[in-house]
Design an enzyme around this catalytic site. Sequence first.
Site, PDB file in Angstrom:
ATOM      1  N   LYS A 133       0.811  -1.222   0.000  1.00 63.41           N
ATOM      2  CA  LYS A 133       0.000   0.000   0.000  1.00 63.41           C
ATOM      3  C   LYS A 133       0.845   1.273   0.000  1.00 63.41           C
ATOM      4  O   LYS A 133       0.382   2.331  -0.443  1.00 63.41           O
ATOM      5  CB  LYS A 133      -0.929   0.011   1.214  1.00 63.41           C
ATOM      6  CG  LYS A 133      -2.007  -1.060   1.217  1.00 63.41           C
ATOM      7  CD  LYS A 133      -3.137  -0.728   0.280  1.00 63.41           C
ATOM      8  CE  LYS A 133      -4.335  -1.642   0.484  1.00 63.41           C
ATOM      9  NZ  LYS A 133      -5.466  -1.294  -0.392  1.00 63.41           N
ATOM     10  N   SER A 178      -8.953  -0.329   7.137  1.00 67.59           N
ATOM     11  CA  SER A 178      -8.883  -1.218   8.301  1.00 67.59           C
ATOM     12  C   SER A 178      -7.461  -1.314   8.831  1.00 67.59           C
ATOM     13  O   SER A 178      -7.203  -1.975   9.823  1.00 67.59           O
ATOM     14  CB  SER A 178      -9.387  -2.619   7.929  1.00 67.59           C
ATOM     15  OG  SER A 178      -8.589  -3.162   6.881  1.00 67.59           O
TER      16      SER A 178
END
Length: 266
Positions: free
Chosen positions: A56, A82
């Site tokens: 990410k 999350s």
Amino acid sequence: MSGRLTITVNDILKAKNRIHSCVHTTPVFTSSTFDESYGRKFYFKAENLQKTGSFKARGALNAVTVLKEGESPPKGVVTHSSGNHGQALAWAARMRGLQCAVVAPNNSPNVKLDAIRGYGADIVICDPTPTSRQETCHRIGRERGFHFVPPYDHPDVIAGQGTLGAEFLEQIPELDAILVPTSGGGMVSGIAIAAQALKPDLKVFIVEPNGKDVEKCLRAGERLWPNPPRFLETIADGIRLQQLGHVTWPIIRELVQKDVFSVVLS
């Protein structure tokens, strides 16, 4: 919006140049035991050793850098996550001198929330549903004047994730298939775009938690998931979202294999 028409391998190569000095070139591992068990040669791209602990970081840093270098840079960025994208965006914002807020569901792992705070971001807790995450995120964006950087449904995020595919092919040119664990589809979309341009005969496959039903949608050529969006019950907390994104879906439908590896992860 057609993601396929807005993201090209040139965007991925520009992203690679944009972020390369700040992210790791992650190693590739092999396992003779694994190879012998399945009769193939396997290579494992260790993005768990990437900055912030996941791929990410690539997409978040590319998106934030594009914003920072734009004509009217925002004072901050906001997202919902999350954990993994939230950590990555918090890190990227700190790297580029922007404020950051992360909307996280109340069942997020504490270790990920602590990491987000450690990178200097504010955390706003919401209910553990996709709708609550989106609504809370947009409210924070309006109140603080922050720019929304989604976890996967954004061309700059997808281009950043695609650098993983380009890098993998540089390291192992003989790859003939890549298996990609998938949530919203940012990583598999970026990898598929890179693969099609750099090695057109390479096949990209999705690996999903049981119940995501991507193969059924791919074979039908349409989104068959029920609405509103929901999360799956799985131990793999980073890939709980059932639906693919609306930007990632047309890319995946066009470029990814229709055979999907569905795994029970309870």
